[in-house]
Scaffold this motif. Structure first.
Motif, PDB file in Angstrom:
ATOM      1  N   CYS A 117     -12.695  -8.275  -2.290  1.00 52.95           N
ATOM      2  CA  CYS A 117     -11.385  -8.895  -2.029  1.00 52.95           C
ATOM      3  C   CYS A 117     -11.220  -9.115  -0.525  1.00 52.95           C
ATOM      4  CB  CYS A 117     -10.276  -7.990  -2.552  1.00 52.95           C
ATOM      5  SG  CYS A 117      -8.612  -8.533  -2.095  1.00 52.95           S
ATOM      6  N   TYR A 119      -8.619  -9.451   1.226  1.00 51.37           N
ATOM      7  CA  TYR A 119      -7.536  -8.663   1.810  1.00 51.37           C
ATOM      8  C   TYR A 119      -7.981  -7.221   2.062  1.00 51.37           C
ATOM      9  CZ  TYR A 119      -4.769 -12.713   0.561  1.00 51.37           C
ATOM     10  OH  TYR A 119      -4.285 -13.996   0.457  1.00 51.37           O
ATOM     11  N   CYS A 127      -3.147  -3.599   1.975  1.00 52.83           N
ATOM     12  CA  CYS A 127      -4.101  -3.364   0.889  1.00 52.83           C
ATOM     13  C   CYS A 127      -4.013  -1.910   0.442  1.00 52.83           C
ATOM     14  CB  CYS A 127      -5.526  -3.693   1.330  1.00 52.83           C
ATOM     15  SG  CYS A 127      -6.786  -3.284   0.092  1.00 52.83           S
ATOM     16  N   CYS A 136       0.109  -4.836  -1.517  1.00 48.93           N
ATOM     17  CA  CYS A 136      -1.027  -5.690  -1.913  1.00 48.93           C
ATOM     18  C   CYS A 136      -0.696  -7.140  -1.603  1.00 48.93           C
ATOM     19  CB  CYS A 136      -1.331  -5.518  -3.396  1.00 48.93           C
ATOM     20  SG  CYS A 136      -2.640  -6.615  -4.009  1.00 48.93           S
ATOM     21  N   ALA A 138      -2.660  -9.611  -1.857  1.00 48.71           N
ATOM     22  CA  ALA A 138      -3.354 -10.543  -2.747  1.00 48.71           C
ATOM     23  C   ALA A 138      -2.446 -11.038  -3.866  1.00 48.71           C
ATOM     24  CB  ALA A 138      -4.595  -9.874  -3.341  1.00 48.71           C
ATOM     25  N   ILE A 139      -1.492 -10.225  -4.293  1.00 55.86           N
ATOM     26  CA  ILE A 139      -0.659 -10.601  -5.432  1.00 55.86           C
ATOM     27  C   ILE A 139       0.093 -11.901  -5.165  1.00 55.86           C
ATOM     28  CG2 ILE A 139       1.372  -9.933  -6.779  1.00 55.86           C
ATOM     29  CD1 ILE A 139       0.384  -7.045  -6.601  1.00 55.86           C
ATOM     30  N   ASN A 143      -5.280 -15.860  -4.479  1.00 50.27           N
ATOM     31  CA  ASN A 143      -5.827 -14.917  -5.442  1.00 50.27           C
ATOM     32  C   ASN A 143      -6.732 -15.566  -6.493  1.00 50.27           C
ATOM     33  OD1 ASN A 143      -3.707 -16.131  -7.014  1.00 50.27           O
ATOM     34  ND2 ASN A 143      -2.305 -14.586  -6.181  1.00 50.27           N
ATOM     35  N   HIS A 146      -9.264 -13.163  -8.188  1.00 49.75           N
ATOM     36  CA  HIS A 146      -8.733 -11.853  -8.545  1.00 49.75           C
ATOM     37  C   HIS A 146      -8.593 -11.641 -10.058  1.00 49.75           C
ATOM     38  CE1 HIS A 146      -8.077 -11.970  -4.250  1.00 49.75           C
ATOM     39  NE2 HIS A 146      -7.897 -10.665  -4.298  1.00 49.75           N
ATOM     40  N   LEU A 302      -2.800 -15.036 -12.133  1.00 48.86           N
ATOM     41  CA  LEU A 302      -1.956 -15.154 -10.954  1.00 48.86           C
ATOM     42  C   LEU A 302      -1.819 -16.630 -10.583  1.00 48.86           C
ATOM     43  CD1 LEU A 302      -3.680 -12.181  -9.147  1.00 48.86           C
ATOM     44  CD2 LEU A 302      -1.376 -12.151 -10.122  1.00 48.86           C
ATOM     45  N   ASN A 305      -5.432 -18.363 -10.141  1.00 44.71           N
ATOM     46  CA  ASN A 305      -6.554 -18.168 -11.072  1.00 44.71           C
ATOM     47  C   ASN A 305      -6.139 -18.374 -12.522  1.00 44.71           C
ATOM     48  OD1 ASN A 305      -5.165 -15.823 -11.692  1.00 44.71           O
ATOM     49  ND2 ASN A 305      -6.761 -14.417 -11.008  1.00 44.71           N
TER      50      ASN A 305
END
Length: 333
Positions: A117, A119, A127, A136, A138-139, A143, A146, A302, A305
């Protein structure tokens, strides 16, 4: 890079003794750990070199195959018994990284590598895996690579290994040695989903050392394969991957099946729901589609993705359909 001590272990007992000291890490090929040290993500006080401990790959009298933790990835992929009896494992290894990295990387190191990842690697980002409780990014960030299965509000990172997906599908058993003695874990129980502790990747106890893995005597694993879907044909991590082994009876029904997914979760994802739904069903594309849909029913994509659930479903169907059509003699890579 923070200064650290270095020692080469002469045997397993010495490795466990040195590795049980606070701040110690085991060093295999170093293809992941050394990168993390350069980035100051990992800052061990000492490295215990275990590359001289057990690199044998051998077929045993009971039909199992043993692979020592220090075995290099290239040696595993090219071993005659692996190619013949577990082609999915050989294909998965060859799909990972580059030839130079496979020549250095070890089995034990591959099992314990950490997420890729972006991040996690960026110390300016929040992270929870790198710094528990920080958040986080990335959320709500970029993403695309992910997780869509088994993620939590604390972490949506995916496990990067190709080899581990095949080992999960093949019912491998992990052998461990620690200060409390030796123990084994089913491969599917080795890695953890993130929950509230994404900084813990595995169920290993402090100082425990992977000594090797055992592949079961699984006849239909000879009809197995691995498919990796990625953005480019080399040196790229999986968007989705599938390792599968299929046993079809003379009447065309599925007697047994093993399926694992990569690129979709914090750990190699064993597709137990799909497997259960397929046993006793006709080995047809319709059955494969239904099983794939059942496995991905709880997928939670997400922002970037949303394509992954459908990609995973199609890849499962394509892999299983290919296994019903490919003669056994063509399975080895």
């Amino acid at each position: 890079m923070t200064p650290f001590d270095y020692a080469r272990a002469g045997d397993t007992a010495a490795a466990v003794r040195m590795g049980s000291v606070a701040g110690a890490r085991y060093l295999g090929g170093g293809t992941n750990l050394v990168d993390l040290m350069r980035e100051n993500i990992e800052q061990p006080a000492s490295l215990v070199d275990v590359t001289g401990l057990g690199s044998a790959i051998e077929e045993r009298a009971d039909g199992t195959v043993w692979i020592g933790a220090a075995a290099r990835n290239t040696a595993i992929a090219g071993h005659a018994a692996i190619r013949r009896r577990y082609p999915a494992l050989s294909r998965a290894i060859l799909a990972g990284a580059s030839g130079q990295i496979r020549n250095m990387a070890t089995l034990g190191g591959n099992l314990l590598q950490r997420t890729r990842c972006t991040y996690f690697y960026d110390d300016a980002a929040r992270c929870n895996k790198r710094e528990p409780g920080s958040g986080c990014d990335a959320i709500d960030g970029f993403n695309r690579i992910h997780a869509i299965l088994g993620a939590s509000v604390a972490c949506v990172a995916t496990h990067p290994s190709d080899m581990c997906v095949a080992l999960a599908a093949l019912d491998a058993v992990v052998h461990l040695e620690g200060s409390a003695g030796a123990r084994t874990l089913p491969f599917d129980a080795l890695h953890r989903l993130p929950g509230g502790r994404p900084d813990r990747d595995t169920e290993l106890q402090p100082g425990e050392l992977v000594t090797g893995i055992e592949l079961p005597s699984l006849a239909f694993a000879a009809r197995s394969t691995y498919r990796k879907v990625r953005d480019r044909s080399s040196y790229a991590f999986a968007l989705v991957s599938v390792a599968a082994a299929l046993d079809v009876g003379g009447d065309g029904t599925v007697r047994d099946v093993r399926i694992a997914l990569g690129g979709v979760a914090h750990k190699p994802w064993r597709a137990h729901i799909a497997e259960q739904s397929l046993r006793g069903q006709p080995a047809t594309e319709a059955s494969f589609r239904a099983a794939a849909a059942a496995e991905l029913a709880d997928a939670a994509p997400l922002t970037h993705n949303a394509f992954k659930p459908e990609l995973a479903r199609r890849t499962i169907v394509a892999v299983l359909s290919g296994l019903t059509e490919t003669p056994m003699k063509e399975m080895a890579p």
